[in-house]
Design a protein around this motif. Structure first.
Motif, PDB file in Angstrom:
ATOM      1  N   ARG A 124       0.813  -1.219   0.000  1.00  0.00           N
ATOM      2  CA  ARG A 124       0.000   0.000   0.000  1.00  0.00           C
ATOM      3  C   ARG A 124       0.855   1.282   0.000  1.00  0.00           C
ATOM      4  O   ARG A 124       0.533   2.239  -0.715  1.00  0.00           O
ATOM      5  CB  ARG A 124      -0.973   0.006   1.184  1.00  0.00           C
ATOM      6  N   PRO A 125       1.946   1.346   0.776  1.00  0.00           N
ATOM      7  CA  PRO A 125       2.714   2.603   0.796  1.00  0.00           C
ATOM      8  C   PRO A 125       3.381   2.970  -0.531  1.00  0.00           C
ATOM      9  O   PRO A 125       3.753   4.133  -0.724  1.00  0.00           O
ATOM     10  CB  PRO A 125       3.779   2.352   1.879  1.00  0.00           C
ATOM     11  N   ILE A 126       3.545   2.012  -1.449  1.00  0.00           N
ATOM     12  CA  ILE A 126       4.317   2.310  -2.666  1.00  0.00           C
ATOM     13  C   ILE A 126       3.463   2.434  -3.923  1.00  0.00           C
ATOM     14  O   ILE A 126       3.964   2.918  -4.952  1.00  0.00           O
ATOM     15  CB  ILE A 126       5.404   1.241  -2.905  1.00  0.00           C
ATOM     16  N   VAL A 127       2.196   2.018  -3.876  1.00  0.00           N
ATOM     17  CA  VAL A 127       1.471   1.875  -5.140  1.00  0.00           C
ATOM     18  C   VAL A 127       1.119   3.217  -5.784  1.00  0.00           C
ATOM     19  O   VAL A 127       1.125   3.326  -7.020  1.00  0.00           O
ATOM     20  CB  VAL A 127       0.207   0.999  -4.983  1.00  0.00           C
ATOM     21  N   ASN A 128       0.819   4.233  -4.988  1.00  0.00           N
ATOM     22  CA  ASN A 128       0.472   5.510  -5.619  1.00  0.00           C
ATOM     23  C   ASN A 128       1.637   6.073  -6.431  1.00  0.00           C
ATOM     24  O   ASN A 128       1.447   6.595  -7.535  1.00  0.00           O
ATOM     25  CB  ASN A 128       0.020   6.527  -4.565  1.00  0.00           C
ATOM     26  N   GLY A 129       2.840   5.952  -5.890  1.00  0.00           N
ATOM     27  CA  GLY A 129       4.004   6.436  -6.626  1.00  0.00           C
ATOM     28  C   GLY A 129       4.232   5.655  -7.907  1.00  0.00           C
ATOM     29  O   GLY A 129       4.517   6.231  -8.966  1.00  0.00           O
ATOM     30  N   ARG A 154       3.944   6.995 -11.854  1.00  0.00           N
ATOM     31  CA  ARG A 154       5.055   6.842 -12.791  1.00  0.00           C
ATOM     32  C   ARG A 154       4.795   5.775 -13.849  1.00  0.00           C
ATOM     33  O   ARG A 154       5.600   5.589 -14.757  1.00  0.00           O
ATOM     34  CB  ARG A 154       6.342   6.480 -12.019  1.00  0.00           C
ATOM     35  N   ALA A 155       3.685   5.052 -13.721  1.00  0.00           N
ATOM     36  CA  ALA A 155       3.351   3.955 -14.638  1.00  0.00           C
ATOM     37  C   ALA A 155       4.441   2.895 -14.660  1.00  0.00           C
ATOM     38  O   ALA A 155       4.850   2.394 -15.703  1.00  0.00           O
ATOM     39  CB  ALA A 155       3.072   4.479 -16.047  1.00  0.00           C
ATOM     40  N   ILE A 200       2.548  -0.039 -24.078  1.00  0.00           N
ATOM     41  CA  ILE A 200       1.480   0.894 -24.422  1.00  0.00           C
ATOM     42  C   ILE A 200       1.533   2.056 -23.438  1.00  0.00           C
ATOM     43  O   ILE A 200       1.431   1.858 -22.226  1.00  0.00           O
ATOM     44  CB  ILE A 200       0.102   0.209 -24.382  1.00  0.00           C
ATOM     45  N   GLU A 201       1.703   3.242 -23.948  1.00  0.00           N
ATOM     46  CA  GLU A 201       1.845   4.439 -23.121  1.00  0.00           C
ATOM     47  C   GLU A 201       0.511   5.195 -23.038  1.00  0.00           C
ATOM     48  O   GLU A 201      -0.412   4.958 -23.809  1.00  0.00           O
ATOM     49  CB  GLU A 201       2.913   5.363 -23.707  1.00  0.00           C
ATOM     50  N   LEU A 221      -5.203   1.362 -14.549  1.00  0.00           N
ATOM     51  CA  LEU A 221      -4.220   0.297 -14.299  1.00  0.00           C
ATOM     52  C   LEU A 221      -2.845   0.690 -14.830  1.00  0.00           C
ATOM     53  O   LEU A 221      -2.190  -0.072 -15.544  1.00  0.00           O
ATOM     54  CB  LEU A 221      -4.678  -1.022 -14.930  1.00  0.00           C
ATOM     55  N   ARG A 222      -2.403   1.871 -14.444  1.00  0.00           N
ATOM     56  CA  ARG A 222      -1.145   2.392 -14.979  1.00  0.00           C
ATOM     57  C   ARG A 222       0.060   1.553 -14.547  1.00  0.00           C
ATOM     58  O   ARG A 222       1.087   1.528 -15.236  1.00  0.00           O
ATOM     59  CB  ARG A 222      -0.964   3.849 -14.547  1.00  0.00           C
ATOM     60  N   ILE A 223      -0.057   0.861 -13.422  1.00  0.00           N
ATOM     61  CA  ILE A 223       1.047   0.013 -12.968  1.00  0.00           C
ATOM     62  C   ILE A 223       1.200  -1.208 -13.862  1.00  0.00           C
ATOM     63  O   ILE A 223       2.315  -1.712 -14.062  1.00  0.00           O
ATOM     64  CB  ILE A 223       0.813  -0.398 -11.501  1.00  0.00           C
ATOM     65  N   VAL A 224       0.111  -1.701 -14.412  1.00  0.00           N
ATOM     66  CA  VAL A 224       0.168  -2.872 -15.291  1.00  0.00           C
ATOM     67  C   VAL A 224       0.909  -2.505 -16.576  1.00  0.00           C
ATOM     68  O   VAL A 224       0.615  -1.495 -17.206  1.00  0.00           O
ATOM     69  CB  VAL A 224      -1.245  -3.383 -15.626  1.00  0.00           C
TER      70      VAL A 224
END
Length: 392
Positions: A37-42, A46-47, A207-208, A213-216
């Motif tokens: 949880r602490p790292i996912v927003n960053g 940044r995708a 894909i940019e 789901l920007r982390i995916v």
């Protein structure tokens, strides 16, 4: 550690789990809250995918629960659904990584591979040693994959030559293997192949510009005269029916992930409402805010009841396509409503990452569409109701 039911599990569906299942779920939840949880927003902003989560996911057995070759203990489909829920309530992208790795890539080998292929690949995928992707969707073929697949496979001796394109393939920028579904030029049937991504002619491009789901790490894949030995053809995949068998087992877990995404947004909205003070008191004390939160909880509770029942049917071997399709279309519709209401609770702060709701709000759009759109799942259920196919 003792198991604590989620407050959003209002009717205590987790009471259906065994003590061993609850113990495992508690360990997973503890790790997710502490380290993910602490790292996912960053990473979302940044995708970027946090590669450091792969090994702990494997250590928590998240990549192996479903498969006889790797499972740590006997477990139910209801439990595996709760695992998908716990992942998504922290981050839908991490949950999607697991869904691709465990459900689609490993699932393809489990459903359509030979015994030798299962023994070779499932333990390696379950340990995280090998990262997998699932290549079905194409630039011009999504909902019509059964008929519209354009990627081809041509047999030449003991090899197959693959040509074509794939799109929206999760994990594909860093996967070690990708399951490629292609149409056999000889008989027109869809067949599956385990394709090492180091094979000459295989190219994956990220894909940019995604808003969900920007982390995916989704990729466009180009296959140019990619040669695969017969030993890497999925030996039990002889038609699209076998591809559909893989999707049947994963669709219900996407419905569980939709419930988890709704819960994540709802929990964030409750936190915000109890902390945000307006007019001299927390906004949680205002009737209109409580109305929104109750509607969120109602959606979550109804959806949770549906996915629990579908998983119980899976455990008994009674689940059919229309059962998982109804769960997926209903749960994702209710999720979409819920994340919207949760964002509304947060007002302007609901569109920034600081309070988490914005991420759930955006990510819900992808879950709403993948693993079968609302329209396609509706038509699957409609065919079961009426006996009439209305796909075209």
């Amino acid at each position: 550690m003792s198991f604590e039911p989620l407050a959003s599990d209002f009717y205590s569906y987790a009471s259906l789990l065994t003590d061993r299942e609850r113990e495992s779920l508690t360990a997973l939840r503890t790790w997710l809250e502490r380290d993910v949880r602490p790292i996912v927003n960053g990473h979302w902003e940044r995708a970027e995918f946090p590669m450091e989560v792969v090994k702990p996911l494997a250590e928590h057995d998240v990549l192996s629960y479903a498969w006889d070759e790797a499972k740590p203990f006997e477990n139910s489909a209801v439990f595996r659904g709760f695992v998908a829920l716990e992942l998504a309530r922290v981050d839908a992208s991490v949950g999607t990584f697991v869904g691709v790795q465990n459900g689609l890539a490993t699932g393809s080998i489990a459903v359509a591979g030979s015994e030798e292929q299962r023994r070779e690949w499932i333990p390696r995928l379950a340990s995280g040693e090998v990262i997998g992707a699932f290549g079905l969707t194409e630039p011009l073929s999504g909902s019509d994959s059964a008929r519209g697949l354009r990627t081809t496979a041509r047999r030449e001796g003991d090899e197959w030559v693959l040509n074509g394109e794939k799109r929206w393939i999760g994990n594909a920028t860093f996967s070690d293997i990708t399951i490629i579904w292609a149409k056999d030029e000889a008989d027109g049937q869809v067949k599956g192949f385990i394709v090492p991504t180091s094979t000459p002619g295989y190219e994956a491009t990220k894909i940019e510009g995604k808003i969900s789901l920007r982390i995916v790490q989704n990729a466009d894949i180009t296959l140019t005269d990619v040669r695969v030995p017969e030993s890497l053809r999925l030996q039990k995949a002889d038609s699209f029916r076998d591809t559909a068998a893989v999707l049947r087992q994963t669709r219900a877990e996407v419905a569980w992930a939709a419930v988890g995404t709704a819960i994540g947004a709802y929990e964030a909205a409750v936190r915000y409402a109890t902390e945000r003070v307006q007019f001299g008191r927390p906004i949680a004390a205002h009737q209109l805010v409580q109305d929104l939160l109750v509607k969120c909880l109602g959606n979550i509770t109804a959806s949770l009841g549906m996915v629990v029942r579908v998983s119980e049917m899976q455990d008994r071997g009674e689940q059919r396509d229309e059962h998982s399709s109804l769960a997926k279309t209903y749960a994702t519709e209710r999720m979409r409503e819920t994340v919207g209401w949760a964002r509304e609770v947060c007002g302007g702060n609901g569109i920034v990452l600081d309070y988490d709701v914005a991420r759930f709000f955006a990510d819900a759009e992808a879950l709403y569409s993948y693993e079968g759109t609302r329209e396609m799942n509706t038509l699957i259920v409609g065919r079961a109701i009426t006996g009439e196919a209305a796909f075209v």
